[in-house]
Design a protein around this motif. Structure first.
Motif, PDB file in Angstrom:
ATOM      1  N   ASP A 276     -10.558  12.881  -1.468  1.00  0.00           N
ATOM      2  CA  ASP A 276     -11.181  11.586  -1.168  1.00  0.00           C
ATOM      3  C   ASP A 276     -10.207  10.417  -1.257  1.00  0.00           C
ATOM      4  O   ASP A 276     -10.484   9.343  -0.708  1.00  0.00           O
ATOM      5  CB  ASP A 276     -12.349  11.324  -2.132  1.00  0.00           C
ATOM      6  N   LEU A 277      -9.088  10.584  -1.943  1.00  0.00           N
ATOM      7  CA  LEU A 277      -8.171   9.467  -2.164  1.00  0.00           C
ATOM      8  C   LEU A 277      -7.689   8.815  -0.867  1.00  0.00           C
ATOM      9  O   LEU A 277      -7.691   7.582  -0.763  1.00  0.00           O
ATOM     10  CB  LEU A 277      -6.971   9.931  -3.002  1.00  0.00           C
ATOM     11  N   PRO A 278      -7.278   9.573   0.180  1.00  0.00           N
ATOM     12  CA  PRO A 278      -6.806   8.917   1.401  1.00  0.00           C
ATOM     13  C   PRO A 278      -7.901   8.150   2.141  1.00  0.00           C
ATOM     14  O   PRO A 278      -7.596   7.277   2.950  1.00  0.00           O
ATOM     15  CB  PRO A 278      -6.284  10.085   2.260  1.00  0.00           C
ATOM     16  N   HIS A 311      -9.002  -3.790   0.823  1.00  0.00           N
ATOM     17  CA  HIS A 311      -7.843  -3.363   1.611  1.00  0.00           C
ATOM     18  C   HIS A 311      -7.501  -4.391   2.686  1.00  0.00           C
ATOM     19  O   HIS A 311      -6.333  -4.754   2.881  1.00  0.00           O
ATOM     20  CB  HIS A 311      -8.140  -1.999   2.245  1.00  0.00           C
ATOM     21  N   GLY A 312      -8.531  -4.888   3.398  1.00  0.00           N
ATOM     22  CA  GLY A 312      -8.286  -5.863   4.458  1.00  0.00           C
ATOM     23  C   GLY A 312      -7.752  -7.187   3.940  1.00  0.00           C
ATOM     24  O   GLY A 312      -6.825  -7.767   4.527  1.00  0.00           O
ATOM     25  N   LEU A 313      -8.300  -7.672   2.824  1.00  0.00           N
ATOM     26  CA  LEU A 313      -7.855  -8.948   2.273  1.00  0.00           C
ATOM     27  C   LEU A 313      -6.442  -8.849   1.708  1.00  0.00           C
ATOM     28  O   LEU A 313      -5.622  -9.757   1.898  1.00  0.00           O
ATOM     29  CB  LEU A 313      -8.822  -9.415   1.180  1.00  0.00           C
ATOM     30  N   VAL A 314      -6.140  -7.763   1.028  1.00  0.00           N
ATOM     31  CA  VAL A 314      -4.789  -7.586   0.475  1.00  0.00           C
ATOM     32  C   VAL A 314      -3.772  -7.482   1.606  1.00  0.00           C
ATOM     33  O   VAL A 314      -2.683  -8.079   1.548  1.00  0.00           O
ATOM     34  CB  VAL A 314      -4.738  -6.344  -0.442  1.00  0.00           C
ATOM     35  N   LYS A 315      -4.110  -6.748   2.643  1.00  0.00           N
ATOM     36  CA  LYS A 315      -3.214  -6.623   3.788  1.00  0.00           C
ATOM     37  C   LYS A 315      -2.999  -7.962   4.469  1.00  0.00           C
ATOM     38  O   LYS A 315      -1.888  -8.278   4.917  1.00  0.00           O
ATOM     39  CB  LYS A 315      -3.789  -5.601   4.779  1.00  0.00           C
ATOM     40  N   ALA A 316      -4.055  -8.786   4.554  1.00  0.00           N
ATOM     41  CA  ALA A 316      -3.928 -10.116   5.160  1.00  0.00           C
ATOM     42  C   ALA A 316      -2.990 -11.006   4.348  1.00  0.00           C
ATOM     43  O   ALA A 316      -2.365 -11.918   4.896  1.00  0.00           O
ATOM     44  CB  ALA A 316      -5.306 -10.771   5.277  1.00  0.00           C
ATOM     45  N   GLU A 322      -3.196   0.462  -3.579  1.00  0.00           N
ATOM     46  CA  GLU A 322      -3.132   1.918  -3.671  1.00  0.00           C
ATOM     47  C   GLU A 322      -3.962   2.369  -4.857  1.00  0.00           C
ATOM     48  O   GLU A 322      -4.297   1.577  -5.750  1.00  0.00           O
ATOM     49  CB  GLU A 322      -1.684   2.382  -3.813  1.00  0.00           C
ATOM     50  N   VAL A 323      -4.290   3.640  -4.863  1.00  0.00           N
ATOM     51  CA  VAL A 323      -5.093   4.192  -5.952  1.00  0.00           C
ATOM     52  C   VAL A 323      -4.571   5.579  -6.278  1.00  0.00           C
ATOM     53  O   VAL A 323      -4.125   6.318  -5.397  1.00  0.00           O
ATOM     54  CB  VAL A 323      -6.593   4.252  -5.549  1.00  0.00           C
ATOM     55  N   VAL A 333      -4.068  -0.334  -7.904  1.00  0.00           N
ATOM     56  CA  VAL A 333      -2.953  -1.252  -8.070  1.00  0.00           C
ATOM     57  C   VAL A 333      -2.810  -2.109  -6.811  1.00  0.00           C
ATOM     58  O   VAL A 333      -2.675  -1.569  -5.700  1.00  0.00           O
ATOM     59  CB  VAL A 333      -1.628  -0.508  -8.346  1.00  0.00           C
ATOM     60  N   VAL A 334      -2.883  -3.409  -6.988  1.00  0.00           N
ATOM     61  CA  VAL A 334      -2.707  -4.368  -5.894  1.00  0.00           C
ATOM     62  C   VAL A 334      -1.358  -5.046  -6.055  1.00  0.00           C
ATOM     63  O   VAL A 334      -1.023  -5.528  -7.158  1.00  0.00           O
ATOM     64  CB  VAL A 334      -3.826  -5.428  -5.892  1.00  0.00           C
ATOM     65  N   ARG A 335      -0.563  -5.099  -4.995  1.00  0.00           N
ATOM     66  CA  ARG A 335       0.737  -5.763  -5.022  1.00  0.00           C
ATOM     67  C   ARG A 335       0.705  -6.939  -4.055  1.00  0.00           C
ATOM     68  O   ARG A 335       0.343  -6.789  -2.899  1.00  0.00           O
ATOM     69  CB  ARG A 335       1.855  -4.783  -4.660  1.00  0.00           C
ATOM     70  N   LEU A 336       1.116  -8.118  -4.581  1.00  0.00           N
ATOM     71  CA  LEU A 336       1.103  -9.363  -3.808  1.00  0.00           C
ATOM     72  C   LEU A 336       2.419 -10.089  -3.980  1.00  0.00           C
ATOM     73  O   LEU A 336       3.136  -9.871  -4.968  1.00  0.00           O
ATOM     74  CB  LEU A 336      -0.060 -10.255  -4.284  1.00  0.00           C
ATOM     75  N   PRO A 337       2.767 -10.984  -3.047  1.00  0.00           N
ATOM     76  CA  PRO A 337       4.009 -11.740  -3.181  1.00  0.00           C
ATOM     77  C   PRO A 337       3.956 -12.693  -4.389  1.00  0.00           C
ATOM     78  O   PRO A 337       2.944 -13.345  -4.627  1.00  0.00           O
ATOM     79  CB  PRO A 337       4.104 -12.526  -1.870  1.00  0.00           C
ATOM     80  N   LEU A 338       5.043 -12.731  -5.119  1.00  0.00           N
ATOM     81  CA  LEU A 338       5.150 -13.691  -6.214  1.00  0.00           C
ATOM     82  C   LEU A 338       5.297 -15.103  -5.667  1.00  0.00           C
ATOM     83  O   LEU A 338       5.911 -15.317  -4.609  1.00  0.00           O
ATOM     84  CB  LEU A 338       6.378 -13.374  -7.092  1.00  0.00           C
TER      85      LEU A 338
END
Length: 340
Positions: A276-278, A311-316, A322-323, A333-338
């Protein structure tokens, strides 16, 4: 005429020999890429022509100089033909692969739309049936005591709030898919956003006897749109609370590494099946169990949209989410620009 027939036969034999070798190569490469097949076909075609010309030229008893000229001419033509054919063959192969991927992506999107319609239809039909039953009971005065009437009014408000959230999620998802999402980026303290989200999720967590834990330090400042970032954090928290059993723990941490900020939401849900992860961020995918009871006894009408919106908002924002499974649960885990 006899000489011409002999020349034709000799050239045909040489070309047929090259063709047989090429057919054997194609059989050996039948599981390889399209580019490999096109390259072999080109080499076989050019090789057959070159072999035919070379054999005939040799049989014509040309002078060494004339024979050399013919062979050089054939080699030059073969080189150009192979180079041009290989170049356009790669383009053709890429176009074929792209078309196949586009068809597969279209099938996935269409399946996602059908699943979304099915999920949303169910999630709207269930509360609407309850609303209608309670409204008819109130209208026909089947219930008259103040306590029951008050409970019916509360249930109507709760179900209306659920449907409102579902409609809001649909609207947000449609903006993301249509590319109509406009972000007002600024420097946002991630700690403040998480603090507000934790305060909003505290009543639900308390009702389910789930402990919310947040890191005491290391909260970075990110470049983001605050309303959309708040929705990302809120959706992750609600998802973690929804699938964590009673007396479990949901932990939120943050930090920065490699020029990016990261936010992690970990729970004790017991883990997610690897298969289910993907698919976890697909629209309308909820896995098993598909629904969980909320704290007030109702069914969570998330529509399977919460993580798709994350997923859509983080990508925007130019980030990624990822999980993966950890001991006793899973970790988003969400990664965003500093922020500069």
């Amino acid at each position: 005429m006899g000489d011409l027939a002999l020349i034709f036969g000799v050239a045909l034999g040489a070309a047929a020999a090259v063709a047989l070798v090429g057919a054997g190569a194609l059989r050996l490469l039948r599981i390889r890429s399209i580019t490999s097949h096109i390259s072999v076909l080109l080499a076989m075609t050019v090789g057959a022509v070159a072999a035919g010309v070379s054999v005939v030229a040799e049989a014509m008893f040309l002078s060494p100089h004339d024979l050399e000229v013919v062979l050089i001419t054939v080699c030059a033509a073969a080189t150009v033909s192979l180079a041009v054919g290989w170049l356009f063959g790669r383009r053709l192969a890429a176009a074929a692969v792209w078309a196949d991927q586009a068809r597969e992506r279209e099938r996935r999107i269409e399946k996602g739309r059908r699943d979304l319609i099915a999920w949303v239809s169910h999630d709207l039909r269930t509360p609407l049936a309850g609303l209608r039953a309670m409204a008819e009971a109130l209208e026909d005065r089947v219930v008259a005591d103040v306590t029951t009437v008050g409970e019916y009014h509360r249930r109507i408000r709760v179900e209306a709030d659920r449907m409102t959230r579902l409609v809001d999620d649909l609207f947000e998802l449609s903006r993301i898919d249509a590319g109509a999402l406009r972000l007002s980026l600024s420097a946002v303290p991630l700690g403040d956003v998480v603090s507000d989200a934790l305060a909003g999720a505290a009543p639900l967590a308390e009702a389910r006897r789930i402990r919310l834990v947040a890191g005491e330090s290391g909260w970075p400042v990110v470049t983001a749109s605050e309303p959309e970032l708040a929705r990302v954090v809120r959706n992750l928290l609600l998802n973690a609370i929804r699938y964590t059993p009673e007396d479990g723990t949901v932990r939120v941490d943050a930090g920065h590494s490699g020029g990016d900020a990261w936010l992690a939401v970990a729970d004790t849900c017991g883990g997610i099946p690897e298969a289910d992860l993907p698919r976890l961020f697909e629209v309308a995918f909820r896995g098993e169990p598909a629904r969980t009871r909320s704290a007030d006894g109702g069914v969570e009408s998330s529509g399977g949209l919460g993580l798709a919106i994350v997923h859509g908002l983080v990508k925007a924002h130019g980030g990624r989410v990822e999980v993966h499974n950890v001991t006793g649960g899973c970790r988003f885990v969400v990664r965003l620009p500093l922020a500069a």
